[in-house]
Each structure stands twice: as structure tokens, then as C-alpha cells.
Design a protein around this motif. Structure first.
Motif, mmCIF file in Angstrom:
data_model
loop_
_atom_site.group_PDB
_atom_site.id
_atom_site.type_symbol
_atom_site.label_atom_id
_atom_site.label_comp_id
_atom_site.label_asym_id
_atom_site.label_seq_id
_atom_site.Cartn_x
_atom_site.Cartn_y
_atom_site.Cartn_z
ATOM 1 N N LEU A 3 51.978 41.391 57.972
ATOM 2 C CA LEU A 3 52.367 41.451 56.564
ATOM 3 C C LEU A 3 53.745 42.087 56.421
ATOM 4 C CD1 LEU A 3 51.715 41.069 53.578
ATOM 5 C CD2 LEU A 3 50.511 43.263 53.629
ATOM 6 N N ILE A 4 54.005 43.139 57.176
ATOM 7 C CA ILE A 4 55.313 43.795 57.118
ATOM 8 C C ILE A 4 56.412 42.830 57.542
ATOM 9 C CG2 ILE A 4 56.753 45.602 58.139
ATOM 10 C CD1 ILE A 4 54.295 47.378 58.252
ATOM 11 N N LEU A 5 56.171 42.095 58.626
ATOM 12 C CA LEU A 5 57.183 41.158 59.118
ATOM 13 C C LEU A 5 57.447 40.053 58.106
ATOM 14 C CD1 LEU A 5 56.165 40.839 62.884
ATOM 15 C CD2 LEU A 5 58.093 42.113 61.900
ATOM 16 N N VAL A 55 56.334 50.395 52.724
ATOM 17 C CA VAL A 55 55.429 51.278 51.973
ATOM 18 C C VAL A 55 54.347 50.468 51.265
ATOM 19 C CG1 VAL A 55 55.266 52.892 50.054
ATOM 20 C CG2 VAL A 55 57.133 53.102 51.697
ATOM 21 N N MET A 56 54.738 49.374 50.616
ATOM 22 C CA MET A 56 53.763 48.544 49.910
ATOM 23 C C MET A 56 52.758 47.925 50.878
ATOM 24 S SD MET A 56 53.820 48.377 46.611
ATOM 25 C CE MET A 56 54.849 48.868 45.238
ATOM 26 N N ALA A 57 53.213 47.554 52.057
ATOM 27 C CA ALA A 57 52.305 46.976 53.047
ATOM 28 C C ALA A 57 51.225 47.969 53.452
ATOM 29 C CB ALA A 57 53.089 46.517 54.277
ATOM 30 N N GLN A 62 47.447 44.089 49.214
ATOM 31 C CA GLN A 62 47.079 42.930 48.402
ATOM 32 C C GLN A 62 48.179 42.592 47.395
ATOM 33 O OE1 GLN A 62 43.283 43.251 46.430
ATOM 34 N NE2 GLN A 62 43.493 41.288 45.378
ATOM 35 N N SER A 63 48.798 43.628 46.834
ATOM 36 C CA SER A 63 49.884 43.409 45.878
ATOM 37 C C SER A 63 51.098 42.785 46.557
ATOM 38 C CB SER A 63 50.271 44.737 45.225
ATOM 39 O OG SER A 63 49.216 45.258 44.456
ATOM 40 N N LEU A 131 58.565 47.789 41.230
ATOM 41 C CA LEU A 131 57.617 48.288 42.236
ATOM 42 C C LEU A 131 56.335 48.804 41.585
ATOM 43 C CD1 LEU A 131 59.945 50.226 44.718
ATOM 44 C CD2 LEU A 131 58.991 47.938 44.973
ATOM 45 N N TRP A 132 56.477 49.474 40.459
ATOM 46 C CA TRP A 132 55.312 49.996 39.740
ATOM 47 C C TRP A 132 54.406 48.854 39.308
ATOM 48 C CZ3 TRP A 132 55.559 52.917 34.393
ATOM 49 C CH2 TRP A 132 54.331 53.564 34.179
ATOM 50 N N VAL A 133 55.012 47.797 38.785
ATOM 51 C CA VAL A 133 54.239 46.630 38.350
ATOM 52 C C VAL A 133 53.491 46.022 39.529
ATOM 53 C CG1 VAL A 133 54.405 44.284 37.436
ATOM 54 C CG2 VAL A 133 55.765 46.117 36.419
ATOM 55 N N ILE A 134 54.174 45.834 40.640
ATOM 56 C CA ILE A 134 53.541 45.246 41.818
ATOM 57 C C ILE A 134 52.399 46.121 42.315
ATOM 58 C CG2 ILE A 134 53.926 44.597 44.234
ATOM 59 C CD1 ILE A 134 56.796 43.846 43.421
ATOM 60 N N PHE A 135 52.603 47.429 42.282
ATOM 61 C CA PHE A 135 51.595 48.361 42.773
ATOM 62 C C PHE A 135 50.309 48.296 41.950
ATOM 63 C CE2 PHE A 135 49.623 52.613 42.651
ATOM 64 C CZ PHE A 135 49.282 52.731 43.995
ATOM 65 N N VAL A 136 50.439 48.244 40.614
ATOM 66 C CA VAL A 136 49.247 48.304 39.769
ATOM 67 C C VAL A 136 48.592 46.935 39.571
ATOM 68 C CG1 VAL A 136 50.130 50.315 38.542
ATOM 69 C CG2 VAL A 136 50.487 48.038 37.575
ATOM 70 N N ASN A 137 49.328 45.852 39.828
ATOM 71 C CA ASN A 137 48.790 44.515 39.573
ATOM 72 C C ASN A 137 48.800 43.680 40.853
ATOM 73 O OD1 ASN A 137 47.916 42.097 38.565
ATOM 74 N ND2 ASN A 137 49.569 41.847 37.082
ATOM 75 N N ALA A 138 47.652 43.588 41.478
ATOM 76 C CA ALA A 138 47.535 42.827 42.721
ATOM 77 C C ALA A 138 47.501 41.321 42.480
ATOM 78 C CB ALA A 138 46.279 43.259 43.470
#
Length: 232
Positions: A3-5, A55-57, A62-63, A131-138
Motif C-alpha cells: 500500500l505504501i509503494l 502515515v496514512m498507510a 482503508q482511507s 488529510l483530515w477529510v481522508i482520515f475520517v472518511n474511508a
């Protein structure tokens, strides 16, 4: 790691497109192939993209997975194909406008140092909001599609408590801040082009959400603003 790659590959694609739309025109018009401001913006954005992807990975895989989906699909409504294309064209045109204005048109002249600095922080705030939007909404995928089959739920927390489409607000903040920081006050006029394209996307998206999320009508009543808090 996979996923990171994939996330980093997507980030690299974004950077290549930005180079083609921003640095290449500056080089062709003024010979500024190493345009200092443009190069600094790309380097800063690359660092932010790289760190946030990793960090998101880790904290919201899922997001991140949702955002890595292609911006086109066979299940995408025809209306959204046009709306998405309009948004992408508006954003690309806005990026290209900046070097054309900075090195050729000089429509309103450059901003002062203080205004440019403030604009830079506005762009950063826009990226943070994204980033906040992506984090809270998968389920914040790049296209409009029925995701009820994969358990989509209505997200009303975080930025969604203020506006129904905070991702689009983040786009406008980044566009406004980056353009002025790069030296083009006139680039603010391109916000109208992007905003019109986003209105089309909002119309298409909300039609789908009303049909697929039972509580969306009530959410629209409770959260009246679409993109701008307390305005629209």
C-alpha cells in the motif's frame, strides 16, 4: 508495504503532472526550468505527500486505499465522468495559469511578501484539511459511485460537521494559497472556474448519496452549507 509503494507511486505521478503543468510553462516562456518558487513548492509538496502517504498507510489504510482508486470507472455515472473531467480540467488550467501570469501576462503584479507568506499558510491549511477529510472518511473515493455494497456509512463528524463537501474546500484553499505564493494575484480569479466545476460535481454526487445513504437527506437539513462554512 504494498500500500505504501502504491501510495508513493501515486504521489510521484502527481508530482510529474505538476512539473509538466507548472515548471514546463515557466521554462518555455522565461527559460526558468529551475524556477525557485516553483521548485520550492514542488519539493515541499513532495515531502508532505511522502510523509502523509506513509502515515496514512499506517493509521488509516482503508482511507488511503480509497483515495488510490482510479478517477474513472465503468460503474461511474455518465454525468460524473463529465463532472470529474471538468474539475480536473479546471485544476489543471489553474496550475498552468500561474506561470503564464508570473512570466508573461503580469495581470495584477506580484503580491507583497506578507501576502505571499499568508497565502503559503493557506495552502498548507488546505492540505491539512484534505488529510483530515481522508482520515475520517474511508469512502472518499475519487469518483461518484454506489458504495452501499461495501458498507458505506454516512460520515458527519470532523470537517463534515461544518460542510458537506470539505474535500472541495481543501482544493480551493490549496489552489488559492499556492497561486498567490508563487507570485500571481490574478490566479485568484481562476477559483471561479474551479468553483463552477465543483458545483457540477456536488450536484451529481448528492444525487447519488441521496439514493444510496438513507440518512443523507436529514444530514443535508442539519448541515446546510455545501463547501463554504456559513456561506454555501
Amino acid at each position: 508495504m504494498g500500500l505504501i509503494l502504491r501510495g508513493l507511486a501515486g504521489a510521484a505521478t502527481q508530482l510529474v503532472l505538476l512539473y509538466a503543468l507548472m515548471i514546463a510553462p515557466a521554462g518555455l516562456i522565461a527559460g526558468e526550468w529551475f524556477w525557485p518558487r516553483g521548485t520550492q513548492l514542488l519539493a515541499s509538496y513532495a515531502a508532505l505527500l511522502g510523509v502523509s502517504t506513509v502515515v496514512m498507510a499506517v493509521i488509516a489504510p482503508q482511507s488511503l486505499e480509497a483515495r488510490l482508486r482510479r478517477p474513472a470507472s465503468a460503474v461511474q455515472p455518465f454525468a460524473d465522468k463529465w463532472a470529474t473531467a471538468s474539475v480536473l480540467a479546471a485544476l489543471a488550467s489553474s496550475v498552468m495559469f500561474v506561470p503564464l501570469d508570473v512570466f508573461w501576462w503580469h495581470i495584477l503584479g506580484p503580491p507583497s511578501a506578507n501576502v505571499a507568506s499568508l497565502a503559503g499558510w493557506i495552502a498548507v491549511a488546505g492540505y491539512a484539511l484534505c488529510l483530515w477529510v481522508i482520515f475520517v472518511n474511508a469512502f472518499a473515493i475519487p469518483i461518484v459511485a454506489d458504495q452501499s455494497g461495501v458498507g458505506q456509512v454516512l460520515v458527519t463528524s470532523g470537517p463534515y460537521a461544518l460542510v458537506r463537501h470539505p474535500m472541495y474546500l481543501s482544493f480551493l484553499l490549496m489552489q488559492a494559497g499556492a497561486g498567490v505564493w508563487l507570485g500571481s494575484l490574478a490566479s485568484l480569479g481562476m477559483l471561479l472556474v474551479t468553483f463552477i466545476a465543483l458545483i457540477l460535481r456536488v450536484i451529481v454526487e448528492e444525487r447519488m448519496l441521496v439514493d444510496t445513504l438513507p440518512d443523507y437527506d436529514a444530514y443535508r437539513e442539519n448541515t446546510r452549507c455545501r463547501i463554504f462554512p456559513f456561506v454555501w
